[in-house]
Motif scaffolding. Structure first.
Motif, PDB file in Angstrom:
ATOM      1  N   GLN A   7       0.803  -1.115  -0.194  1.00  8.27           N
ATOM      2  CA  GLN A   7      -0.165  -0.007  -0.232  1.00  8.27           C
ATOM      3  C   GLN A   7       0.909   1.284   0.066  1.00  8.27           C
ATOM      4  O   GLN A   7       1.971   1.217   0.786  1.00  8.27           O
ATOM      5  CB  GLN A   7      -0.943   0.143   1.308  1.00  8.27           C
ATOM      6  N   ALA A   8       0.747   2.331  -0.850  1.00 10.83           N
ATOM      7  CA  ALA A   8       1.448   3.776  -1.039  1.00 10.83           C
ATOM      8  C   ALA A   8       1.125   4.321   0.591  1.00 10.83           C
ATOM      9  O   ALA A   8       0.140   4.055   1.235  1.00 10.83           O
ATOM     10  CB  ALA A   8       0.888   4.244  -2.220  1.00 10.83           C
ATOM     11  N   GLN A   9       2.069   5.040   0.761  1.00 10.14           N
ATOM     12  CA  GLN A   9       1.882   5.976   1.994  1.00 10.14           C
ATOM     13  C   GLN A   9       1.980   7.356   1.495  1.00 10.14           C
ATOM     14  O   GLN A   9       2.600   7.615   0.458  1.00 10.14           O
ATOM     15  CB  GLN A   9       2.870   5.774   2.702  1.00 10.14           C
ATOM     16  N   SER A  56      -5.592   9.067  -4.544  1.00 13.91           N
ATOM     17  CA  SER A  56      -5.481   9.049  -3.174  1.00 13.91           C
ATOM     18  C   SER A  56      -4.193   7.972  -2.911  1.00 13.91           C
ATOM     19  O   SER A  56      -4.254   6.900  -3.772  1.00 13.91           O
ATOM     20  CB  SER A  56      -6.562   8.904  -2.263  1.00 13.91           C
ATOM     21  N   TYR A  57      -3.444   8.059  -2.111  1.00 14.99           N
ATOM     22  CA  TYR A  57      -2.426   7.018  -1.537  1.00 14.99           C
ATOM     23  C   TYR A  57      -3.346   5.775  -1.207  1.00 14.99           C
ATOM     24  O   TYR A  57      -2.752   4.548  -1.395  1.00 14.99           O
ATOM     25  CB  TYR A  57      -1.685   7.534  -0.498  1.00 14.99           C
ATOM     26  N   LEU A  58      -4.588   5.967  -0.525  1.00 16.83           N
ATOM     27  CA  LEU A  58      -5.272   4.869  -0.130  1.00 16.83           C
ATOM     28  C   LEU A  58      -5.749   4.003  -1.437  1.00 16.83           C
ATOM     29  O   LEU A  58      -6.024   2.791  -1.065  1.00 16.83           O
ATOM     30  CB  LEU A  58      -6.600   5.410   0.517  1.00 16.83           C
ATOM     31  N   ASN A  59      -5.713   4.675  -2.691  1.00 13.41           N
ATOM     32  CA  ASN A  59      -6.328   3.661  -3.773  1.00 13.41           C
ATOM     33  C   ASN A  59      -4.953   3.383  -4.560  1.00 13.41           C
ATOM     34  O   ASN A  59      -5.116   2.948  -5.667  1.00 13.41           O
ATOM     35  CB  ASN A  59      -7.157   4.484  -4.685  1.00 13.41           C
ATOM     36  N   THR A  60      -3.808   3.478  -3.918  1.00 16.72           N
ATOM     37  CA  THR A  60      -2.372   3.479  -4.924  1.00 16.72           C
ATOM     38  C   THR A  60      -1.542   2.123  -4.241  1.00 16.72           C
ATOM     39  O   THR A  60      -1.330   2.143  -2.972  1.00 16.72           O
ATOM     40  CB  THR A  60      -1.869   4.500  -4.954  1.00 16.72           C
ATOM     41  N   PHE A  61      -1.111   1.381  -4.885  1.00 14.95           N
ATOM     42  CA  PHE A  61      -0.179   0.373  -4.520  1.00 14.95           C
ATOM     43  C   PHE A  61       1.317   0.458  -5.243  1.00 14.95           C
ATOM     44  O   PHE A  61       1.279   0.970  -6.271  1.00 14.95           O
ATOM     45  CB  PHE A  61      -0.560  -1.169  -4.724  1.00 14.95           C
ATOM     46  N   VAL A  62       2.175   0.349  -4.661  1.00 14.71           N
ATOM     47  CA  VAL A  62       3.641   0.638  -4.961  1.00 14.71           C
ATOM     48  C   VAL A  62       4.446  -0.872  -5.256  1.00 14.71           C
ATOM     49  O   VAL A  62       4.343  -1.584  -4.083  1.00 14.71           O
ATOM     50  CB  VAL A  62       4.160   1.624  -4.385  1.00 14.71           C
ATOM     51  N   ALA A  63       5.077  -1.115  -6.471  1.00 13.70           N
ATOM     52  CA  ALA A  63       5.947  -2.206  -6.543  1.00 13.70           C
ATOM     53  C   ALA A  63       7.549  -1.582  -6.463  1.00 13.70           C
ATOM     54  O   ALA A  63       7.843  -0.757  -6.842  1.00 13.70           O
ATOM     55  CB  ALA A  63       5.893  -2.593  -7.974  1.00 13.70           C
ATOM     56  N   ILE A  72       3.602   1.707 -10.112  1.00  9.52           N
ATOM     57  CA  ILE A  72       2.379   1.818  -9.247  1.00  9.52           C
ATOM     58  C   ILE A  72       1.034   1.232  -9.966  1.00  9.52           C
ATOM     59  O   ILE A  72       0.943   1.038 -11.019  1.00  9.52           O
ATOM     60  CB  ILE A  72       2.171   3.223  -9.264  1.00  9.52           C
ATOM     61  N   LEU A  73       0.020   1.153  -9.229  1.00  6.05           N
ATOM     62  CA  LEU A  73      -1.142   0.614  -9.616  1.00  6.05           C
ATOM     63  C   LEU A  73      -2.260   1.502  -8.624  1.00  6.05           C
ATOM     64  O   LEU A  73      -2.197   1.576  -7.551  1.00  6.05           O
ATOM     65  CB  LEU A  73      -1.354  -0.813  -9.067  1.00  6.05           C
ATOM     66  N   VAL A  74      -3.107   2.052  -9.569  1.00  4.38           N
ATOM     67  CA  VAL A  74      -4.288   2.950  -8.912  1.00  4.38           C
ATOM     68  C   VAL A  74      -5.494   2.055  -9.114  1.00  4.38           C
ATOM     69  O   VAL A  74      -5.649   1.730 -10.245  1.00  4.38           O
ATOM     70  CB  VAL A  74      -4.445   4.411  -9.371  1.00  4.38           C
ATOM     71  N   TYR A  75      -6.076   1.692  -7.788  1.00  2.00           N
ATOM     72  CA  TYR A  75      -7.110   0.644  -7.990  1.00  2.00           C
ATOM     73  C   TYR A  75      -8.051   0.899  -7.053  1.00  2.00           C
ATOM     74  O   TYR A  75      -8.013   1.310  -5.910  1.00  2.00           O
ATOM     75  CB  TYR A  75      -6.552  -0.807  -7.888  1.00  2.00           C
ATOM     76  N   GLN A 133      -1.528  -8.585 -11.801  1.00  2.00           N
ATOM     77  CA  GLN A 133      -1.698  -9.967 -11.178  1.00  2.00           C
ATOM     78  C   GLN A 133      -2.041  -9.683  -9.507  1.00  2.00           C
ATOM     79  O   GLN A 133      -3.022 -10.291  -8.918  1.00  2.00           O
ATOM     80  CB  GLN A 133      -0.459 -10.977 -11.234  1.00  2.00           C
ATOM     81  N   PHE A 134      -1.587  -8.681  -9.162  1.00  2.00           N
ATOM     82  CA  PHE A 134      -1.811  -8.169  -7.762  1.00  2.00           C
ATOM     83  C   PHE A 134      -3.243  -7.643  -7.482  1.00  2.00           C
ATOM     84  O   PHE A 134      -3.905  -8.098  -6.747  1.00  2.00           O
ATOM     85  CB  PHE A 134      -0.837  -7.150  -7.327  1.00  2.00           C
ATOM     86  N   ALA A 135      -3.535  -6.858  -8.683  1.00  2.00           N
ATOM     87  CA  ALA A 135      -5.130  -6.411  -8.676  1.00  2.00           C
ATOM     88  C   ALA A 135      -5.962  -7.322  -8.760  1.00  2.00           C
ATOM     89  O   ALA A 135      -7.153  -7.494  -8.143  1.00  2.00           O
ATOM     90  CB  ALA A 135      -5.149  -5.432  -9.852  1.00  2.00           C
ATOM     91  N   GLU A 136      -5.881  -8.613  -9.630  1.00  2.00           N
ATOM     92  CA  GLU A 136      -6.556  -9.855  -9.719  1.00  2.00           C
ATOM     93  C   GLU A 136      -6.650 -10.588  -8.369  1.00  2.00           C
ATOM     94  O   GLU A 136      -7.836 -10.565  -7.868  1.00  2.00           O
ATOM     95  CB  GLU A 136      -5.854 -10.648 -10.776  1.00  2.00           C
ATOM     96  N   GLU A 137      -5.543 -10.593  -7.639  1.00  2.00           N
ATOM     97  CA  GLU A 137      -5.380 -11.277  -6.341  1.00  2.00           C
ATOM     98  C   GLU A 137      -6.334 -10.486  -5.279  1.00  2.00           C
ATOM     99  O   GLU A 137      -7.257 -10.895  -4.386  1.00  2.00           O
ATOM    100  CB  GLU A 137      -4.160 -11.392  -5.729  1.00  2.00           C
TER     101      GLU A 137
END
Length: 187
Positions: A7-9, A56-63, A72-75, A133-137
């Motif tokens: 999860q992004a910060q 928002s960082y709450l919707n963002t994931f970072v590799a 990044i993934l915004v999901y 693939q992370f988004a799928e999981e």
């Protein structure tokens, strides 16, 4: 290469915001109400550090690899977009920015991949695929039955990648009057 997705910060903005801008291009100007690249970056940083909008960082994931953010993934869930977009419009109005209409990008019953971007120096290493693939999981863990994304009609390589991952074009879509394919993977 050992990639971790987390999860992004809020303090990830320095690395995340340039990748969002790289992915969405001129749309960032509309979402921030700004024209200069410096102002767009500054205002998108504010949006990223807030908790009430799609970027928002709450919707963002970072590799990451070590401490370095490589992608990044915004999901988010399609049903959340209405409130998040209303918050964005209100924020733009409060800062006297040009009024915009934010196009719906997903159906309310879909988990939605808004943005995927890998830093230029890390491209071609499979990080984008790992993020997808992370988004799928995440979609399965959260009990959603559909994962969607939009791809510009002229981006045929990206469309083929999504198809290899099981996404199917379900309908034409328009975002800011540009043609897209709406693609869905069902679980």
């Amino acid at each position: 290469m050992s990639i971790t997705i987390r999860q992004a910060q809020p303090d990830d903005a320095h690395a995340v915001v340039p990748l969002i801008i790289d992915a969405i291009g001129d749309i960032a100007n509309r979402l921030t109400g700004e024209q200069s690249s410096e102002a767009v970056s500054q205002e998108l940083t504010i949006l990223f550090q807030r908790d009430d909008n799609r970027h928002s960082y709450l919707n963002t994931f970072v590799a990451t690899e070590g401490e370095q953010i490589l992608g990044i993934l915004v999901y988010y869930f399609g049903a959340q977009a209405v409130d998040m977009d209303a918050n964005l419009v209100k924020w733009l109005e409060e800062k006297n920015a040009p009024s915009i209409i934010i196009d719906q990008e997903a159906h309310e019953d879909e988990a939605y991949i808004d943005t995927v971007c890998v830093s230029p120096q890390a491209r071609g290493k499979g990080i984008g695929t790992l993020l997808l693939q992370f988004a799928e999981e995440l979609t399965k863990q959260r009990g959603y039955k559909k994962l969607s994304l939009n791809v510009e009609t002229q981006k045929e390589d990206a469309r083929r990648l999504y198809e290899r991952l099981g996404f199917v074009i379900t309908e034409p879509w328009s975002i800011i009057d540009e043609p897209f394919h709406h693609m869905v993977k069902q679980f």
